[in-house]
Design a protein around this motif. Structure first.
Motif, PDB file in Angstrom:
ATOM      1  N   LEU A  38       0.783  -1.334   0.020  1.00 12.62           N
ATOM      2  CA  LEU A  38       0.091  -0.040  -0.033  1.00 12.62           C
ATOM      3  C   LEU A  38       0.845   1.312   0.193  1.00 12.62           C
ATOM      4  N   ASN A  39       2.116   1.282   0.411  1.00 11.77           N
ATOM      5  CA  ASN A  39       2.885   2.403   0.442  1.00 11.77           C
ATOM      6  C   ASN A  39       3.372   2.561  -1.035  1.00 11.77           C
ATOM      7  N   ARG A  40       3.125   1.603  -1.821  1.00  8.57           N
ATOM      8  CA  ARG A  40       3.643   1.670  -3.230  1.00  8.57           C
ATOM      9  C   ARG A  40       2.490   1.906  -4.407  1.00  8.57           C
ATOM     10  N   TYR A  41       1.315   1.396  -3.981  1.00  8.61           N
ATOM     11  CA  TYR A  41       0.399   1.198  -4.750  1.00  8.61           C
ATOM     12  C   TYR A  41      -1.099   1.834  -4.314  1.00  8.61           C
ATOM     13  N   ALA A  42      -1.819   2.421  -5.096  1.00 10.90           N
ATOM     14  CA  ALA A  42      -3.056   3.025  -4.672  1.00 10.90           C
ATOM     15  C   ALA A  42      -4.094   1.730  -4.701  1.00 10.90           C
ATOM     16  N   SER A  43      -5.013   1.648  -3.629  1.00 14.90           N
ATOM     17  CA  SER A  43      -6.021   0.606  -3.713  1.00 14.90           C
ATOM     18  C   SER A  43      -7.292   1.257  -3.096  1.00 14.90           C
ATOM     19  N   ASN A  44      -8.470   0.773  -3.517  1.00 13.29           N
ATOM     20  CA  ASN A  44      -9.665   1.051  -3.026  1.00 13.29           C
ATOM     21  C   ASN A  44     -10.108  -0.251  -2.341  1.00 13.29           C
ATOM     22  N   GLN A  87     -21.471 -12.655  -4.097  1.00 17.77           N
ATOM     23  CA  GLN A  87     -20.666 -13.068  -5.382  1.00 17.77           C
ATOM     24  C   GLN A  87     -20.475 -11.924  -6.315  1.00 17.77           C
ATOM     25  N   ALA A  88     -20.902 -10.874  -6.031  1.00 19.21           N
ATOM     26  CA  ALA A  88     -21.002  -9.618  -6.726  1.00 19.21           C
ATOM     27  C   ALA A  88     -19.567  -9.105  -6.590  1.00 19.21           C
ATOM     28  N   TYR A  89     -18.738  -9.437  -5.430  1.00 16.23           N
ATOM     29  CA  TYR A  89     -17.635  -8.699  -4.932  1.00 16.23           C
ATOM     30  C   TYR A  89     -16.404  -9.938  -5.519  1.00 16.23           C
ATOM     31  N   ILE A  90     -16.778 -10.890  -6.049  1.00 13.62           N
ATOM     32  CA  ILE A  90     -15.631 -11.789  -6.419  1.00 13.62           C
ATOM     33  C   ILE A  90     -14.757 -11.230  -7.546  1.00 13.62           C
ATOM     34  N   ASN A  91     -15.125 -10.538  -8.462  1.00 14.49           N
ATOM     35  CA  ASN A  91     -14.179  -9.964  -9.494  1.00 14.49           C
ATOM     36  C   ASN A  91     -13.391  -8.809  -8.915  1.00 14.49           C
ATOM     37  N   LEU A  92     -13.827  -7.986  -8.326  1.00  9.06           N
ATOM     38  CA  LEU A  92     -13.104  -7.033  -7.438  1.00  9.06           C
ATOM     39  C   LEU A  92     -11.956  -7.693  -6.631  1.00  9.06           C
ATOM     40  N   PHE A  93     -12.293  -8.625  -6.004  1.00  6.58           N
ATOM     41  CA  PHE A  93     -11.500  -9.322  -5.015  1.00  6.58           C
ATOM     42  C   PHE A  93     -10.351  -9.922  -5.810  1.00  6.58           C
ATOM     43  N   VAL A  94     -10.575 -10.449  -6.854  1.00 13.31           N
ATOM     44  CA  VAL A  94      -9.751 -11.333  -7.539  1.00 13.31           C
ATOM     45  C   VAL A  94      -8.766 -10.433  -8.321  1.00 13.31           C
ATOM     46  N   ALA A  95      -9.392  -9.107  -8.872  1.00 16.92           N
ATOM     47  CA  ALA A  95      -8.433  -8.104  -9.418  1.00 16.92           C
ATOM     48  C   ALA A  95      -7.372  -7.815  -8.517  1.00 16.92           C
ATOM     49  N   SER A  96      -7.846  -7.398  -7.443  1.00 14.23           N
ATOM     50  CA  SER A  96      -7.017  -6.944  -6.106  1.00 14.23           C
ATOM     51  C   SER A  96      -5.805  -7.927  -5.947  1.00 14.23           C
ATOM     52  N   GLN A  97      -6.304  -9.137  -5.718  1.00 13.28           N
ATOM     53  CA  GLN A  97      -5.324 -10.394  -5.311  1.00 13.28           C
ATOM     54  C   GLN A  97      -4.292 -10.454  -6.368  1.00 13.28           C
ATOM     55  N   ARG A  98      -4.903 -10.211  -7.690  1.00 11.86           N
ATOM     56  CA  ARG A  98      -3.735 -10.442  -8.741  1.00 11.86           C
ATOM     57  C   ARG A  98      -2.657  -9.464  -8.747  1.00 11.86           C
ATOM     58  N   ASP A  99      -3.166  -8.194  -8.375  1.00 11.89           N
ATOM     59  CA  ASP A  99      -2.195  -7.076  -8.474  1.00 11.89           C
ATOM     60  C   ASP A  99      -0.877  -7.404  -7.334  1.00 11.89           C
ATOM     61  N   PHE A 100      -1.509  -7.709  -6.054  1.00  9.85           N
ATOM     62  CA  PHE A 100      -0.973  -8.094  -4.960  1.00  9.85           C
ATOM     63  C   PHE A 100       0.042  -9.156  -5.196  1.00  9.85           C
ATOM     64  N   PHE A 101      -0.329 -10.291  -5.903  1.00 11.63           N
ATOM     65  CA  PHE A 101       0.190 -11.447  -6.157  1.00 11.63           C
ATOM     66  C   PHE A 101       1.586 -11.090  -6.941  1.00 11.63           C
ATOM     67  N   GLU A 102       1.194 -10.393  -8.200  1.00 12.94           N
ATOM     68  CA  GLU A 102       2.319  -9.749  -8.994  1.00 12.94           C
ATOM     69  C   GLU A 102       3.418  -8.901  -8.220  1.00 12.94           C
ATOM     70  N   PHE A 103       3.084  -8.244  -7.387  1.00 14.17           N
ATOM     71  CA  PHE A 103       3.841  -7.424  -6.340  1.00 14.17           C
ATOM     72  C   PHE A 103       4.682  -8.489  -5.624  1.00 14.17           C
ATOM     73  N   CYS A 104       3.966  -9.363  -4.954  1.00 13.03           N
ATOM     74  CA  CYS A 104       4.733 -10.538  -4.259  1.00 13.03           C
ATOM     75  C   CYS A 104       5.843 -11.207  -5.130  1.00 13.03           C
ATOM     76  N   TYR A 105       5.358 -11.659  -6.290  1.00 17.05           N
ATOM     77  CA  TYR A 105       6.212 -12.193  -7.166  1.00 17.05           C
ATOM     78  C   TYR A 105       7.587 -11.504  -7.709  1.00 17.05           C
ATOM     79  N   ALA A 106       7.311 -10.225  -8.017  1.00 15.69           N
ATOM     80  CA  ALA A 106       8.269  -9.311  -8.042  1.00 15.69           C
ATOM     81  C   ALA A 106       9.307  -9.206  -7.265  1.00 15.69           C
ATOM     82  N   GLN A 107       8.932  -9.156  -5.893  1.00 14.98           N
ATOM     83  CA  GLN A 107       9.474  -8.751  -4.872  1.00 14.98           C
ATOM     84  C   GLN A 107      10.207 -10.187  -4.180  1.00 14.98           C
TER      85      GLN A 107
END
Length: 378
Positions: A247-253, A303-323
């Motif tokens: 969160l110090n690096r990327y904006a998130s809602n 279930q309406a929140y799943i797509n938003l959850f998955v999108a946020s999780q993908r960004d976070f996973f990519e960060f974890c992978y890069a780091q």
């Protein structure tokens, strides 16, 4: 032959041998278990002995019923585990709570529930457990005499056999009636055995309890974490630290409120409630507005929140992978049953894999009784 049979059973169940006691009969207490009652009754006996520091071998049956319901409360009501279609423990607890106008079950402490049980037991259907459960734990000690007997007379025969052979065959206990009700009187030799081997016996019955619950909740994760009233969540210190770095690096809602997340206004939420999922793996954690987290509590998000959850999780996973955050990456690999390479090489692969796991877990949690389709209302 009988001695060899006893030794085999004892070795299989890891119960220590004793030359004077029928350890084989003890090991067969739970060999035919269609409901939770025998397991709970024996666990209540162990709890009572421990509380009395093994100084009291006479235990009121009604006190043991209270112990059974106390042991049942967390797995039955907090974690919503099934005890089987024939089992009535859930109904007994609900009946007592409804008579005493108790608040939401997740807010009831063990101390207040014990007080409620003492006040409400005599008016509830649970009291009838005392009419048959104590006899079931004695029957393995008198199998030959009881073989072929009708169920209607087995209890009385069992009671008489235990009384007549108390100092001869040394059954676990005998059942005694006096002016104030019924109690079980544990044999002094069994008291000595239980005291000496308490950690082993406690572990043995707990393993049988977990097996019983697993057989009736085959798709429910983390049964081991759901059998005690004192089961607590971890502090999430490491997970929060990693999300703070992100969160110090990327904006998130917030996926529930769409309010921008700051370091001061959020909690780390278990998207699928911890009381169901039973772990703190990163793939199920998401920073959300503190007010949204408090409102959601143990509910299942829509279930309406799943797509938003998955999108946020993908960004976070990519960060974890890069780091190269190896522990976090391992959570995704293990929790989603795939490889890091597959998750990172394709956004669609990540999205589909996580969405399927989350949807499946939400559906199973709904079936188990968790309140579904929660939506945040500001």
């Amino acid at each position: 032959m009988a001695k060899h049979y006893c030794e085999v059973l004892t070795m299989d169940s890891n119960l220590p041998l004793d030359k004077q006691l029928d350890i084989g009969a003890l090991s067969r207490l739970f060999s035919s278990t269609t409901n939770s009652y025998k397991l709970l009754f024996f666990m209540a006996i162990l709890d009572s002995l421990q509380e009395s520091l093994f100084k009291e071998n006479k235990i009121r049956v009604n006190d043991l019923i209270i112990g059974m319901l106390r042991i049942s409360f967390a797995p039955a009501k907090k974690f919503k585990l099934s005890f089987g279609s024939q089992d009535q423990i859930h109904c007994y607890i609900d009946e007592i709570l409804s008579h005493n106008n108790q608040p939401e079950v997740t807010k009831i402490s063990d101390t207040s529930f014990k007080k409620t049980l003492k006040q409400g037991l005599y008016k509830s259907s649970a009291i009838k457990l005392g009419k048959y459960v104590p006899y079931r734990l004695l029957q393995p000690f008198f199998e030959d005499e009881l073989r072929g007997q009708k169920d209607a007379v087995k209890n009385k025969i069992t009671e008489n056999l235990a009384a007549a052979n108390y100092d001869v065959r040394l059954p676990l206990y005998r059942i005694v009636d006096d002016y104030s009700g019924t109690y079980v009187e544990l044999h002094p030799k069994w008291m000595e055995y239980i005291h000496l081997n308490f950690p082993i016996l406690n572990g043995w019955v707990e393993v049988n309890w977990i097996k019983y619950l697993q057989s009736r909740n085959p798709n429910t994760p983390a049964i081991l974490n759901k059998i005690h009233s004192y089961a607590k969540r971890n502090t999430l210190t490491k997970q929060r630290s990693l999300w703070k770095e992100y969160l110090n690096r990327y904006a998130s809602n917030c996926i529930f409120s769409q309010v921008p997340i700051t370091l001061a206004n959020h909690d780390l939420d278990h998207f699928i409630p911890w009381n169901y999922i039973g772990h703190d793996q990163h793939w199920n954690l998401i920073p959300v507005l503190s007010a949204a987290n408090s409102s959601k509590n143990d509910s299942l998000p829509s279930q309406a929140y799943i797509n938003l959850f998955v999108a946020s999780q993908r960004d976070f996973f990519e960060f974890c992978y890069a780091q190269n955050k190896k522990n976090a990456i391992e959570d995704y690999v293990v929790g989603l049953s795939t490889t890091a390479n597959k998750l990172i090489e394709s956004a669609d692969c990540f999205n589909d894999t996580l969405a399927k796991v989350v949807s499946s877990q939400l559906e199973m949690a709904k079936i188990q009784g968790f309140r579904a389709n929660w939506k945040y209302m500001d």
